[in-house]
Design a protein around this motif. Sequence first.
Motif, mmCIF file in Angstrom:
data_model
loop_
_atom_site.group_PDB
_atom_site.id
_atom_site.type_symbol
_atom_site.label_atom_id
_atom_site.label_comp_id
_atom_site.label_asym_id
_atom_site.label_seq_id
_atom_site.Cartn_x
_atom_site.Cartn_y
_atom_site.Cartn_z
ATOM 1 N N PHE A 232 -37.208 27.996 -7.266
ATOM 2 C CA PHE A 232 -37.350 28.283 -8.692
ATOM 3 C C PHE A 232 -37.379 29.792 -8.825
ATOM 4 O O PHE A 232 -38.315 30.449 -8.384
ATOM 5 N N ALA A 233 -36.319 30.350 -9.433
ATOM 6 C CA ALA A 233 -36.118 31.796 -9.426
ATOM 7 C C ALA A 233 -36.653 32.503 -10.655
ATOM 8 O O ALA A 233 -36.445 33.712 -10.801
ATOM 9 N N GLY A 234 -37.342 31.778 -11.542
ATOM 10 C CA GLY A 234 -37.889 32.442 -12.721
ATOM 11 C C GLY A 234 -36.808 33.161 -13.498
ATOM 12 O O GLY A 234 -35.753 32.600 -13.807
ATOM 13 N N ASP A 235 -37.034 34.442 -13.792
ATOM 14 C CA ASP A 235 -36.088 35.232 -14.584
ATOM 15 C C ASP A 235 -35.231 36.161 -13.720
ATOM 16 O O ASP A 235 -34.602 37.088 -14.237
ATOM 17 N N ALA A 236 -35.187 35.904 -12.418
ATOM 18 C CA ALA A 236 -34.358 36.744 -11.549
ATOM 19 C C ALA A 236 -32.878 36.448 -11.736
ATOM 20 O O ALA A 236 -32.025 37.301 -11.484
ATOM 21 N N VAL A 237 -32.557 35.225 -12.166
ATOM 22 C CA VAL A 237 -31.171 34.795 -12.317
ATOM 23 C C VAL A 237 -30.968 34.245 -13.712
ATOM 24 O O VAL A 237 -31.791 33.451 -14.199
ATOM 25 N N PHE A 238 -29.895 34.659 -14.369
ATOM 26 C CA PHE A 238 -29.544 34.106 -15.670
ATOM 27 C C PHE A 238 -28.044 33.853 -15.699
ATOM 28 O O PHE A 238 -27.322 34.196 -14.753
ATOM 29 N N ALA A 239 -27.533 33.250 -16.772
ATOM 30 C CA ALA A 239 -26.199 32.655 -16.753
ATOM 31 C C ALA A 239 -25.081 33.607 -16.352
ATOM 32 O O ALA A 239 -24.190 33.243 -15.587
ATOM 33 N N VAL A 240 -25.130 34.827 -16.862
ATOM 34 C CA VAL A 240 -24.038 35.755 -16.567
ATOM 35 C C VAL A 240 -24.190 36.409 -15.198
ATOM 36 O O VAL A 240 -23.279 37.069 -14.711
ATOM 37 N N GLY A 241 -25.321 36.207 -14.558
ATOM 38 C CA GLY A 241 -25.636 36.913 -13.320
ATOM 39 C C GLY A 241 -24.840 36.491 -12.108
ATOM 40 O O GLY A 241 -24.896 37.169 -11.081
ATOM 41 N N PRO A 255 -34.384 47.336 -14.606
ATOM 42 C CA PRO A 255 -33.101 46.630 -14.499
ATOM 43 C C PRO A 255 -32.326 46.914 -13.220
ATOM 44 O O PRO A 255 -31.657 46.014 -12.698
ATOM 45 N N GLU A 256 -32.393 48.129 -12.701
ATOM 46 C CA GLU A 256 -31.671 48.430 -11.464
ATOM 47 C C GLU A 256 -32.242 47.621 -10.298
ATOM 48 O O GLU A 256 -31.495 47.047 -9.497
ATOM 49 N N GLU A 257 -33.552 47.580 -10.189
ATOM 50 C CA GLU A 257 -34.175 46.796 -9.126
ATOM 51 C C GLU A 257 -33.938 45.300 -9.362
ATOM 52 O O GLU A 257 -33.717 44.545 -8.408
ATOM 53 N N ALA A 258 -33.973 44.877 -10.616
ATOM 54 C CA ALA A 258 -33.728 43.470 -10.924
ATOM 55 C C ALA A 258 -32.336 43.050 -10.462
ATOM 56 O O ALA A 258 -32.144 41.931 -9.957
ATOM 57 N N ALA A 259 -31.340 43.919 -10.637
ATOM 58 C CA ALA A 259 -29.983 43.611 -10.180
ATOM 59 C C ALA A 259 -29.937 43.493 -8.659
ATOM 60 O O ALA A 259 -29.265 42.600 -8.117
ATOM 61 N N ARG A 260 -30.650 44.374 -7.962
ATOM 62 C CA ARG A 260 -30.681 44.289 -6.490
ATOM 63 C C ARG A 260 -31.355 42.996 -6.042
ATOM 64 O O ARG A 260 -30.888 42.333 -5.094
ATOM 65 N N VAL A 261 -32.441 42.624 -6.701
ATOM 66 C CA VAL A 261 -33.134 41.376 -6.372
ATOM 67 C C VAL A 261 -32.209 40.191 -6.621
ATOM 68 O O VAL A 261 -32.121 39.263 -5.796
ATOM 69 N N ARG A 262 -31.514 40.210 -7.733
ATOM 70 C CA ARG A 262 -30.613 39.114 -8.084
ATOM 71 C C ARG A 262 -29.538 38.906 -7.014
ATOM 72 O O ARG A 262 -29.291 37.781 -6.567
ATOM 73 N N VAL A 263 -28.908 39.988 -6.583
ATOM 74 C CA VAL A 263 -27.867 39.896 -5.561
ATOM 75 C C VAL A 263 -28.450 39.361 -4.256
ATOM 76 O O VAL A 263 -27.852 38.499 -3.594
ATOM 77 N N ARG A 264 -29.618 39.858 -3.873
ATOM 78 C CA ARG A 264 -30.239 39.406 -2.622
ATOM 79 C C ARG A 264 -30.548 37.911 -2.670
ATOM 80 O O ARG A 264 -30.254 37.179 -1.704
ATOM 81 N N LEU A 265 -31.103 37.438 -3.776
ATOM 82 C CA LEU A 265 -31.444 36.028 -3.883
ATOM 83 C C LEU A 265 -30.200 35.148 -3.924
ATOM 84 O O LEU A 265 -30.153 34.079 -3.302
ATOM 85 N N LEU A 266 -29.171 35.582 -4.657
ATOM 86 C CA LEU A 266 -27.950 34.792 -4.738
ATOM 87 C C LEU A 266 -27.265 34.705 -3.374
ATOM 88 O O LEU A 266 -26.732 33.651 -3.002
ATOM 89 N N ARG A 267 -27.273 35.792 -2.623
ATOM 90 C CA ARG A 267 -26.719 35.750 -1.270
ATOM 91 C C ARG A 267 -27.487 34.765 -0.397
ATOM 92 O O ARG A 267 -26.897 33.984 0.363
ATOM 93 N N GLU A 268 -28.808 34.820 -0.503
ATOM 94 C CA GLU A 268 -29.639 33.908 0.280
ATOM 95 C C GLU A 268 -29.345 32.462 -0.080
ATOM 96 O O GLU A 268 -29.185 31.602 0.801
#
Length: 305
Positions: A232-241, A255-268
Motif C-alpha cells: 500500500f503506497a499511500g500517496d507515493a504513486v498516482f495515476a500519471v506517475g 516534490p523532487e524527493e517525492a519523484a525519486r521515491v516514486r521511481v524507486r518504489l515503481l522499480r521495486e
Amino acid sequence: MTIQNTSHPIKSPPDELVPSRYAVRIGEIDVLVVSDGVLPLPTKMLGYNADPTEHAAWLDGMFLPPDAFDWALNVVVVRSGDQTILIDAGLGLDPDLNLPRAGQLIKRLEAAGIDLGFVTDVVLTHMHMDHVGGLLVDGVKQRLHPDLRIHVAAAEVKFWESPDFSHVSMPPGFPDALRATAKRFSKEYESQLRLFDDEHEVAPGVVVSRTGGHTPGHSVVRVASGKDRLMFAGDAVFAVGFEHPDWYNGFEHDPEEAARVRVRLLRELAETGELLVATHMPFPSVGHVAVDGDHFRWVPVFWDY
C-alpha cells in the motif's frame, strides 16, 4: 465477523451505484480495499510542472476532462492473526471545503460488518486530512478500542508541529485545512500514537516503512505471507506517475524527493511483481507495475467476483 465473510456483498447499499469494497487474499492475510469516496480536484495539480501541451495530451489520451476530475480515496483494512489493522482513515467531514462525495469510510466499514471497536491498530501513511480525518468524525473516538495503537513516523508528527507549504501547489483553503486537521488529530490522539523512525512491524507480515518525499514522514505498508506480496503506497504513486514519474503532485511537500521515491518504489514493484494499492489510484486500485521502455505501465488485476 471476519473480513473474508464480508468482502463479496450480494448488493451495494441503496445509495451506491457500484460496490465500495474489494477483497484480496495475501497468503494467510486478509486485505480489504475500501473506498472513502472521491475528491474533485483541478487537473493542473496532477503534474503541475509538466509542459502544458504534454499535460493536455495525457489527459486527452486518458479520456479525462481538461479542468477537473475525481481523485479516488482508498483505505485498506488488514487482518493478520488476531490483529485488525486500518491503514489510513479517510477524509472524515470538512464542510468548509465542500467535499460531500468523500468521507464515506465509517459507514462503509459498517456496511462491511467491520466493528470499529475491534480495530487493534491504525497505520497512517501520513497526516494529510484525507488520511486522518475519519478518526475525527463525531462519535468515532468513543467507539474505538481504548488500547488502540496508532502507528506513524516520528518525522511526520514533528513536521506538522510547524509544516512547510512553500513547495506545494494546492487549491485555496487546503493548506489551512491540512494544518488545522493535523494539529487537532495530534492533540486528540497523542496518548495512542506509537512512533517509529524508519521501519516497524505492526503485525506478522505487516511492515510500515518511511519513504519521505510526499511529506517528511510519508510511509508505505508492505503485506507479505507465503509467496504473496502487496504494497500500500499511500500517496507515493498516482495515476500519471507511471508514464510520467517526474511530474509533481500538488500535495507533495518535497516534490523532487517525492519523484525519486516514486521511481524507486515503481522499480521495486516491477522487479518483484507484487501487488500495488495506492490511495488515489482508481478503485479498487489493485494491480501490478510493468516496465515500459524508460517509464512504467499500470496493469490492473482482473476483478475476482
